[in-house]
Design a protein around this motif. Structure first.
Motif, PDB file in Angstrom:
ATOM      1  N   ALA A  64       0.825  -1.212   0.000  1.00 58.73           N
ATOM      2  CA  ALA A  64       0.000   0.000   0.000  1.00 58.73           C
ATOM      3  C   ALA A  64       0.857   1.259   0.000  1.00 58.73           C
ATOM      4  N   VAL A  65       1.896   1.258   0.828  1.00 61.68           N
ATOM      5  CA  VAL A  65       2.755   2.444   0.927  1.00 61.68           C
ATOM      6  C   VAL A  65       3.553   2.640  -0.359  1.00 61.68           C
TER       7      VAL A  65
ATOM      8  N   GLU B 149      -6.229  -3.005  -3.693  1.00 63.34           N
ATOM      9  CA  GLU B 149      -6.044  -4.450  -3.595  1.00 63.34           C
ATOM     10  C   GLU B 149      -5.353  -4.828  -2.292  1.00 63.34           C
ATOM     11  N   ALA B 150      -4.358  -4.038  -1.893  1.00 61.48           N
ATOM     12  CA  ALA B 150      -3.654  -4.303  -0.637  1.00 61.48           C
ATOM     13  C   ALA B 150      -4.607  -4.234   0.549  1.00 61.48           C
ATOM     14  N   ALA B 151      -5.455  -3.192   0.568  1.00 60.99           N
ATOM     15  CA  ALA B 151      -6.398  -3.040   1.677  1.00 60.99           C
ATOM     16  C   ALA B 151      -7.437  -4.155   1.676  1.00 60.99           C
TER      17      ALA B 151
ATOM     18  N   LEU C 125      -5.486  -2.204  10.403  1.00 58.33           N
ATOM     19  CA  LEU C 125      -5.730  -0.773  10.588  1.00 58.33           C
ATOM     20  C   LEU C 125      -4.776   0.079   9.760  1.00 58.33           C
ATOM     21  N   ASN C 126      -3.504  -0.299   9.746  1.00 62.15           N
ATOM     22  CA  ASN C 126      -2.499   0.521   9.075  1.00 62.15           C
ATOM     23  C   ASN C 126      -2.753   0.617   7.574  1.00 62.15           C
ATOM     24  N   VAL C 127      -3.092  -0.512   6.963  1.00 62.89           N
ATOM     25  CA  VAL C 127      -3.330  -0.514   5.525  1.00 62.89           C
ATOM     26  C   VAL C 127      -4.615   0.247   5.200  1.00 62.89           C
TER      27      VAL C 127
ATOM     28  N   LEU D 114      -5.775   2.720   6.855  1.00 62.34           N
ATOM     29  CA  LEU D 114      -5.491   4.140   7.029  1.00 62.34           C
ATOM     30  C   LEU D 114      -4.799   4.712   5.799  1.00 62.34           C
ATOM     31  N   VAL D 115      -3.863   3.947   5.228  1.00 63.55           N
ATOM     32  CA  VAL D 115      -3.211   4.385   3.991  1.00 63.55           C
ATOM     33  C   VAL D 115      -4.249   4.553   2.886  1.00 63.55           C
ATOM     34  N   ARG D 116      -5.146   3.563   2.748  1.00 62.52           N
ATOM     35  CA  ARG D 116      -6.170   3.654   1.695  1.00 62.52           C
ATOM     36  C   ARG D 116      -7.103   4.834   1.929  1.00 62.52           C
ATOM     37  N   LEU D 117      -7.559   5.018   3.156  1.00 66.10           N
ATOM     38  CA  LEU D 117      -8.474   6.115   3.465  1.00 66.10           C
ATOM     39  C   LEU D 117      -7.855   7.458   3.104  1.00 66.10           C
ATOM     40  N   LEU D 118      -6.642   7.690   3.542  1.00 62.40           N
ATOM     41  CA  LEU D 118      -5.976   8.961   3.263  1.00 62.40           C
ATOM     42  C   LEU D 118      -5.741   9.145   1.770  1.00 62.40           C
ATOM     43  N   THR D 119      -5.288   8.091   1.118  1.00 64.25           N
ATOM     44  CA  THR D 119      -4.984   8.188  -0.306  1.00 64.25           C
ATOM     45  C   THR D 119      -6.215   8.534  -1.124  1.00 64.25           C
ATOM     46  N   PHE D 120      -7.271   7.754  -0.973  1.00 65.50           N
ATOM     47  CA  PHE D 120      -8.444   7.961  -1.822  1.00 65.50           C
ATOM     48  C   PHE D 120      -9.226   9.215  -1.435  1.00 65.50           C
ATOM     49  N   SER D 121      -9.142   9.612  -0.170  1.00 67.69           N
ATOM     50  CA  SER D 121      -9.801  10.844   0.235  1.00 67.69           C
ATOM     51  C   SER D 121      -9.224  12.039  -0.507  1.00 67.69           C
ATOM     52  N   PHE D 122      -7.889  12.070  -0.627  1.00 66.67           N
ATOM     53  CA  PHE D 122      -7.256  13.247  -1.213  1.00 66.67           C
ATOM     54  C   PHE D 122      -7.070  13.142  -2.720  1.00 66.67           C
ATOM     55  N   VAL D 123      -7.033  11.951  -3.279  1.00 69.87           N
ATOM     56  CA  VAL D 123      -7.021  11.831  -4.737  1.00 69.87           C
ATOM     57  C   VAL D 123      -8.423  12.062  -5.290  1.00 69.87           C
ATOM     58  N   GLY D 124      -9.438  11.614  -4.550  1.00 68.67           N
ATOM     59  CA  GLY D 124     -10.818  11.869  -4.960  1.00 68.67           C
ATOM     60  C   GLY D 124     -11.300  10.923  -6.045  1.00 68.67           C
ATOM     61  N   GLU D 125     -12.275  11.365  -6.807  1.00 70.83           N
ATOM     62  CA  GLU D 125     -12.932  10.527  -7.798  1.00 70.83           C
ATOM     63  C   GLU D 125     -11.968   9.997  -8.855  1.00 70.83           C
ATOM     64  N   ILE D 126     -10.924  10.758  -9.162  1.00 65.46           N
ATOM     65  CA  ILE D 126     -10.001  10.352 -10.223  1.00 65.46           C
ATOM     66  C   ILE D 126      -9.255   9.078  -9.873  1.00 65.46           C
ATOM     67  N   SER D 127      -9.266   8.710  -8.579  1.00 65.79           N
ATOM     68  CA  SER D 127      -8.618   7.468  -8.157  1.00 65.79           C
ATOM     69  C   SER D 127      -9.337   6.235  -8.692  1.00 65.79           C
ATOM     70  N   GLY D 128     -10.627   6.389  -8.973  1.00 63.01           N
ATOM     71  CA  GLY D 128     -11.439   5.259  -9.377  1.00 63.01           C
ATOM     72  C   GLY D 128     -11.980   4.454  -8.205  1.00 63.01           C
ATOM     73  N   HIS D 129     -11.642   4.891  -6.983  1.00 63.23           N
ATOM     74  CA  HIS D 129     -12.035   4.132  -5.789  1.00 63.23           C
ATOM     75  C   HIS D 129     -12.543   5.052  -4.672  1.00 63.23           C
ATOM     76  N   PHE D 130     -13.105   6.185  -5.036  1.00 63.65           N
ATOM     77  CA  PHE D 130     -13.507   7.152  -4.016  1.00 63.65           C
ATOM     78  C   PHE D 130     -14.529   6.567  -3.045  1.00 63.65           C
TER      79      PHE D 130
END
Length: 244
Positions: A95-96, A130-132, A139-141, A143-159
Motif C-alpha cells: 500500500a505504501v 487491492e492491498a487493503a 488498521l495501518n493498511v 489508514l493508507v487507503r483512506l488517506l490516499t483515496f480521500s485526497f485523490v478523490g474521484e479520479i482514483s477510481g475508488h472514491f
C-alpha cells in the motif's frame, strides 16, 4: 496493533495534489518538507540500522516512508520498491509503495497530455485498493487507503472506498473510544472531512458533515504540517457555514 502507525509516516498525506495534473502534462512540484530534529534523528537511526541489516524490508519500509513524507519521492521509490520486491505479501509495504508511486506519477512529465499519467495513477490506486482488500482488517493498511483515496478523490477510481473505511473506523471508535491514539484518530477525521468537502461540491448538504469531522480533528491537536492546505480549505468552509 499500532506499532507502525506512530513510527511510519503516511506518505499519502500529500497525494491529493495529483488532481492538478489533469489541466495538462506538466509535472507537479512536490516541494521538500524540512525534517524536524526528531525526524532527522529518526532518519539517521534508520539509515544506520539499514546499513547494518541489509536487506531488511521493514527498515526499508520505515525509511522509505520517511523520505516520501518529506517528498524525497525518488529515494522513497527506490527503497519501497526494493522492500516490495523482497516481501510482496506484506500488504502495508504494498500500500505504501503504490501510494508513493502515485506521487511519482504526478511528478513526471507526460508527453501525451496526461494519458500515461492517468494510467499510471489508476494502476497505483488499484494496487493500494487491492492491498487493503487483501489485508481486510489491518488498521495501518486501511489508514493508507483512506488517506490516499480521500485526497485523490474521484479520479482514483475508488472514491467510494473512503465511505466503506469511514464505517469501519466509526465502528472501531464507537466500540472503544480509546482504541485509536489521538494522532491516528485526527488523521481519520481530516481525511473524512476532506472527502465530504469534495462531495459537497455537488451536494451542499455534505458540507455540514465535512465541518463536523474537521471540528472533531481540531479538538484533538493542531493541524499536521503535511495537511496545512487541507486544513485551510476546511477552515474557510467553517467560516462560510458560519460555524467558526
Amino acid at each position: 496493533m499500532f506499532k507502525k502507525v506512530l513510527t511510519i509516516l503516511i506518505s499519502s498525506l500529500l497525494i491529493g495534489n495529483v488532481i492538478a495534473w489533469f489541466s495538462g502534462a506538466a509535472p507537479i512540484d512536490f516541494k521538500k518538507i524540512a525534517y524536524s530534529d526528531s525526524e532527522a534523528e529518526q532518519l539517521r537511526f534508520l539509515k544506520s540500522e539499514l546499513d547494518q541489516n541489509q536487506p531488511d524490508p521493514e527498515l526499508m519500509l520505515q525509511l522509505g516512508q520517511l523520505y516520501s513524507y518529506h517528498n524525497e519521492i525518488e529515494r522513497a521509490g527506490d527503497l519501497l520498491g526494493n522492500a516490495f520486491q523482497q516481501d510482496p505479501n506484506n500488504m502495508l509495504i504494498k500500500a505504501v509503495y503504490f501510494s508513493n508511486e502515485g506521487k511519482l506519477a504526478g511528478a513526471m512529465f507526460d508527453p501525451v497530455m496526461g494519458i500515461y499519467k492517468l494510467y499510471r495513477l489508476r494502476h497505483a490506486m488499484n494496487q493500494v485498493d487491492e492491498a487493503a482488500s487483501q489485508a481486510d482488517n489491518d488498521l495501518n493498511v486501511r489508514l493508507v487507503r483512506l488517506l490516499t483515496f480521500s485526497f485523490v478523490g474521484e479520479i482514483s477510481g475508488h472514491f467510494d472506498r473512503v465511505f466503506e473505511d469511514e464505517d469501519w473506523f466509526k465502528d472501531l471508535i464507537d466500540e472503544d473510544p480509546q482504541a485509536l491514539p489521538a494522532e491516528v484518530k485526527q488523521l481519520v477525521y481530516l481525511a473524512l472531512a476532506n472527502a465530504y468537502r469534495v462531495k459537497g461540491l455537488e451536494n451542499s448538504a455534505e458540507l455540514n458533515v465535512a465541518a463536523d469531522y474537521y471540528q472533531k480533528a481540531e479538538r484533538l491537536a493542531a493541524c499536521p504540517t503535511t495537511m496545512q492546505e487541507a486544513c485551510e480549505q476546511l477552515g474557510h468552509l467553517l467560516v462560510t457555514l458560519g460555524e467558526a
